[in-house]
Design a protein around this motif. Structure first.
Motif, short mmCIF file in Angstrom:
data_model
loop_
_atom_site.label_atom_id
_atom_site.label_comp_id
_atom_site.label_asym_id
_atom_site.label_seq_id
_atom_site.Cartn_x
_atom_site.Cartn_y
_atom_site.Cartn_z
N ARG A 84 0.85 -1.19 0.00
CA ARG A 84 0.00 0.00 0.00
C ARG A 84 0.90 1.25 0.00
O ARG A 84 1.88 1.32 0.73
N ARG A 85 0.55 2.20 -0.84
CA ARG A 85 1.43 3.37 -1.04
C ARG A 85 1.71 4.11 0.26
O ARG A 85 2.85 4.51 0.54
N THR A 86 0.70 4.29 1.08
CA THR A 86 0.89 5.01 2.34
C THR A 86 1.88 4.27 3.25
O THR A 86 2.68 4.90 3.94
N ALA A 87 1.82 2.95 3.24
CA ALA A 87 2.75 2.16 4.05
C ALA A 87 4.17 2.23 3.49
O ALA A 87 5.15 2.30 4.25
N ALA A 88 4.29 2.22 2.16
CA ALA A 88 5.62 2.32 1.55
C ALA A 88 6.30 3.62 1.93
O ALA A 88 7.51 3.66 2.21
N VAL A 89 5.52 4.70 1.97
CA VAL A 89 6.07 5.99 2.38
C VAL A 89 6.45 5.97 3.85
O VAL A 89 7.53 6.43 4.25
N ALA A 90 5.56 5.43 4.69
CA ALA A 90 5.80 5.41 6.14
C ALA A 90 6.99 4.53 6.52
O ALA A 90 7.67 4.80 7.52
N ALA A 91 7.24 3.49 5.74
CA ALA A 91 8.36 2.59 6.06
C ALA A 91 9.71 3.26 5.87
O ALA A 91 10.72 2.84 6.45
N GLY A 92 9.75 4.30 5.06
CA GLY A 92 11.00 5.01 4.83
C GLY A 92 11.78 4.40 3.68
O GLY A 92 11.38 3.40 3.08
N PRO A 93 12.93 4.97 3.35
CA PRO A 93 13.70 4.53 2.18
C PRO A 93 14.50 3.26 2.45
O PRO A 93 14.73 2.88 3.60
N TYR A 94 14.91 2.62 1.37
CA TYR A 94 15.88 1.53 1.46
C TYR A 94 17.22 2.12 1.90
O TYR A 94 17.54 3.27 1.59
N VAL A 95 18.00 1.34 2.64
CA VAL A 95 19.28 1.82 3.16
C VAL A 95 20.36 1.63 2.10
O VAL A 95 20.74 0.50 1.78
N PRO A 96 20.90 2.71 1.54
CA PRO A 96 21.87 2.59 0.45
C PRO A 96 23.18 1.90 0.84
O PRO A 96 23.84 1.31 -0.01
N SER A 97 23.53 1.96 2.12
CA SER A 97 24.81 1.39 2.54
C SER A 97 24.80 -0.13 2.60
O SER A 97 25.86 -0.75 2.72
N LEU A 98 23.63 -0.75 2.53
CA LEU A 98 23.55 -2.21 2.57
C LEU A 98 23.72 -2.77 1.16
O LEU A 98 22.90 -2.54 0.28
N ALA A 99 24.80 -3.52 0.95
CA ALA A 99 25.02 -4.15 -0.35
C ALA A 99 24.17 -5.40 -0.50
O ALA A 99 23.91 -5.86 -1.60
N TYR A 100 23.73 -5.94 0.63
CA TYR A 100 22.98 -7.20 0.63
C TYR A 100 21.94 -7.16 1.73
O TYR A 100 22.21 -6.68 2.84
N GLY A 101 20.73 -7.61 1.44
CA GLY A 101 19.69 -7.67 2.46
C GLY A 101 18.95 -6.38 2.69
O GLY A 101 18.20 -6.26 3.67
N GLU A 102 19.10 -5.40 1.77
CA GLU A 102 18.39 -4.13 1.95
C GLU A 102 16.88 -4.33 1.88
O GLU A 102 16.12 -3.63 2.54
N ASP A 103 16.43 -5.32 1.11
CA ASP A 103 15.00 -5.61 1.02
C ASP A 103 14.49 -6.25 2.31
O ASP A 103 13.37 -6.01 2.74
N TRP A 104 15.32 -7.07 2.95
CA TRP A 104 14.96 -7.71 4.22
C TRP A 104 14.73 -6.64 5.28
O TRP A 104 13.71 -6.66 5.99
N ASP A 105 15.67 -5.72 5.41
CA ASP A 105 15.52 -4.62 6.37
C ASP A 105 14.26 -3.81 6.09
O ASP A 105 13.49 -3.48 7.01
N TYR A 106 14.00 -3.54 4.82
CA TYR A 106 12.82 -2.75 4.45
C TYR A 106 11.53 -3.47 4.81
O TYR A 106 10.59 -2.87 5.34
#
Length: 323
Positions: free
Chosen positions: A151-173
């Motif tokens: 849901r778009r509102t949730a995607a915004v509230a979750a915040g951005p992906y962490v650029p410093s993570l080379a691996y597992g950035e989707d897991w954190d998100y």
């Protein structure tokens, strides 16, 4: 419901056309696709630009990594999009994927996201629904964002992906997303997504790297919202489980890469930390691999002998965008 699809792409010329064709084939036609060319040096941008459809947008940027590209796509999506799907540039959606995911999200107004099955490594990964905070803290339950409509509102509230993570950035998100509310599951057993894992992709390169897992786990478990919700004692237990899961994945991937002796050491380490009858049997199988035919090697199948290709995947590994 209008769906915004975000597809970062870096040197994806062999696959990007098939991915876009899978979006064009959707039975749910109210979508907008944004392809972010992340400094490709091949024909990725030209192949994307060749598609004449007003629903497709191409953005170009200097190479900055998958998280920066994904964040830009999310920030610049059509403002009328009510839900978001992050599709990797070498994966393909089933024709009814958006229709099934949209229907599931419509029927569950409290849900932050809807998930569907995906075809991965010769098997179908079934998604989980409900409160997924603790299950996700133990390990990533999703192949990637391509079988998850957010849901778009949730995607915004979750915040951005962490650029410093080379691996597992989707897991954190996904964990930050799960902190906002429950997930729901689309009807049907057929895959909504076909995952392509290839040699040279992020999972192939980094899933056997302990340092990559450590950086990801440090980021995840430093989240103050998690500490406030679960308390330090429970969080410590869950981190121990996550580390055992990560050790198992490292061992399995090392075996897939052909370094069986080192891989078995990681498997044994994981088993000591988190005993499991199933994994005890798998460890025995890992020792007997030279005697087993390829079709019976299961999660230890080498990438070079069928572990990669259309419809392939990574099993229970955390999978980043294939780069």
């Amino acid at each position: 419901m209008r769906v915004g699809i975000v597809t970062p792409a870096w040197n994806m010329a062999p696959w990007i056309a098939a991915t876009i064709h899978s979006v064009l084939a959707q039975t749910h036609t109210d979508w907008r696709l944004m392809v972010i060319d992340d400094g490709s040096t091949d024909a990725t941008a030209d192949l994307t630009a060749a598609f004449v459809d007003q629903r497709i947008t191409l953005l170009r940027q200097a190479n900055a990594g998958v998280s920066v590209a994904r964040n830009r796509g999310l920030a610049e999506l059509d403002p009328s999009a009510e839900a978001v799907l992050c599709l990797d540039a070498d994966d393909c959606l089933a024709p009814d994927a958006l229709a099934r995911l949209v229907a599931a999200l419509d029927k569950a107004p409290a849900a932050v996201a809807a998930a569907g099955p995906c075809a991965i490594m010769g098997r179908v990964l079934r998604p989980m629904g409900g409160d997924l905070v603790e299950p996700l803290l133990c390990r990533n339950r999703f192949a990637n964002g391509g079988h998850l409509l957010i849901r778009r509102t949730a995607a915004v509230a979750a915040g951005p992906y962490v650029p410093s993570l080379a691996y597992g950035e989707d897991w954190d998100y996904l964990i930050r997303l799960a902190l906002l509310g429950p997930f729901t599951v689309a009807r049907g057993r057929a895959p909504v997504l076909h995952v392509h894992v290839r040699q040279g992709g992020a999972c192939h390169r980094l899933a056997s790297d302990p340092a990559a897992f450590r950086a990801c786990l440090d980021t995840i478990f430093a989240n103050p919202v998690l500490r406030a919700r679960l308390g330090p004692a429970r969080l410590a237990v869950l981190r121990q489980r996550a580390e055992a899961e990560s050790q198992w994945i490292i061992g399995r991937e090392l075996i897939r890469h052909g370094t069986s002796s080192a891989g078995r050491k990681w498997l044994r380490r994981s088993l000591r930390a988190q005993p499991s009858g199933r994994r005890l049997l798998l460890l025995a199988a890992a020792h007997a691999l030279p005697l087993l035919p390829k079709k019976l090697r299961g999660p230890f199948t080498s990438y070079a002998t069928g572990g990669a290709g259309p419809g392939g995947g990574v099993g229970e590994a955390t999978r980043s965008h294939a780069r």
